[in-house]
Design an enzyme around this catalytic site. Structure first.
Site, PDB file in Angstrom:
ATOM      1  N   ARG A   1     -38.286  26.052 -16.140  1.00 37.81           N
ATOM      2  CA  ARG A   1     -37.543  25.206 -15.201  1.00 37.81           C
ATOM      3  C   ARG A   1     -38.503  24.576 -14.196  1.00 37.81           C
ATOM      4  O   ARG A   1     -38.362  23.396 -13.849  1.00 37.81           O
ATOM      5  CB  ARG A   1     -36.472  26.017 -14.475  1.00 37.81           C
ATOM      6  CG  ARG A   1     -35.317  26.437 -15.367  1.00 37.81           C
ATOM      7  CD  ARG A   1     -34.245  27.173 -14.589  1.00 37.81           C
ATOM      8  NE  ARG A   1     -33.517  26.282 -13.684  1.00 37.81           N
ATOM      9  CZ  ARG A   1     -32.671  26.704 -12.747  1.00 37.81           C
ATOM     10  NH1 ARG A   1     -32.460  28.007 -12.574  1.00 37.81           N
ATOM     11  NH2 ARG A   1     -32.044  25.838 -11.973  1.00 37.81           N
TER      12      ARG A   1
ATOM     13  N   CYS B   1     -35.622  28.753  -5.040  1.00 38.63           N
ATOM     14  CA  CYS B   1     -35.265  28.973  -6.446  1.00 38.63           C
ATOM     15  C   CYS B   1     -34.276  27.884  -6.825  1.00 38.63           C
ATOM     16  O   CYS B   1     -34.446  26.737  -6.439  1.00 38.63           O
ATOM     17  CB  CYS B   1     -34.686  30.369  -6.637  1.00 38.63           C
ATOM     18  SG  CYS B   1     -33.215  30.705  -5.633  1.00 38.63           S
TER      19      CYS B   1
END
Length: 274
Positions: free
Chosen positions: A172, A230
């Site tokens: 990611r 995050c």
């Protein structure tokens, strides 16, 4: 101050004259609600806390899990028996991310003694209960500011002058996949530091010296200005906890990538490098 507690240590404290308040915060992104699992068996005396309803505000411009309304959070904590002078222990399921979110929120809002059960419920070898406790109301009133927080501008600036860690999975970060948010990639200048690499196969934190070495390789140390983000500010709290175990203070960017990527004016980097 210790930020984690072992199952054996918790068992001793629960059997003592002044046991801690225990909060069950089982949550799995995209998975079933944690309440049924709690009702099927939890550490005796533990009170269930709902991450979506009580540890986060409604999704919106501030990200998928923005900080909760302090009145809502405070009421939930008092209903669970949280008081200023009584220690708190929080635990979750396999990942432990939600428990770390509760740890961070309580510490951020001024509670002096909060620990996470290292390894979560999986390491607990004591009895389980199916009874729902009714604790006496606590007196904790959250007052924010005890831990550092970043907004989007602050995260961008910190990536330039200090160390900004991206706690998501490496793919990611690199922008190879993005299963949740609208844009793939990372904040320019951020360094990839998946929080899954802070724990062993049992989900327990690596030893402090091992964690310190890991973060040192990423440029983060006790004398470095460090921030963490995050996807939505939950697993980043787990990384802030790992940094605390290693003796490294760090700021949390609660909006994280879900907030950053929703703003078309924000730059996006891809690939393996900051």
């Amino acid at each position: 101050m210790n930020d984690i507690i072992s199952a054996s240590e918790l068992a001793v404290e629960l059997a003592g004259d002044y046991p801690p308040v225990v909060l069950d915060i089982r949550y799995l992104l995209g998975g079933p609600h944690g309440r049924p699992a709690y009702e099927a068996g939890h550490i005796p005396g533990a009170v269930f806390v709902d991450l979506d309803a009580e540890l986060a505000g409604p999704p919106g411009s501030g990200g998928r899990h923005p900080l909760p309304d302090l009145e809502v959070f405070g009421a939930a904590m008092r209903a669970a028996g949280v008081s200023v002078t009584r220690p708190v222990v929080v635990y979750g399921g396999a990942q432990g991310w939600a428990a770390a979110r509760a740890w961070w929120l309580l510490r951020w809002t001024g509670h002096a003694s909060v620990r996470v059960l290292d390894g979560g419920l999986a390491v607990w070898d004591g009895p389980l209960s199916v009874s729902t406790p009714a604790p006496a109301a606590g007196d904790f009133v959250p007052v924010p500011g005890a831990l550092p927080v970043l907004d989007a501008d602050g995260a961008a600036a910190l990536a330039r002058r200090g160390v900004l860690l991206d706690a998501r999975a490496g793919e990611r970060y690199r922008g190879e996949v993005e299963p949740i948010d609208r844009v793939a990639g990372h904040i320019p200048g951020a360094r990839s530091a998946p929080t899954t690499e802070n724990v062993d196969a049992d989900g327990c934190f690596l030893p402090p010296a091992t964690l310190a070495s890991r973060f040192a390789r990423l440029g983060a140390g006790a004398d470095t200005e460090v921030g963490v983000y995050c996807g939505s500010g939950v697993s980043a709290a787990h990384e802030v906890l790992a940094l605390a175990v290693a003796g490294i203070p760090a700021a949390l960017y609660p909006g994280s990538w879900s907030e950053w990527s929703s703003d078309d004016s924000r730059p996006v980097a891809t690939g393996p490098n900051p």
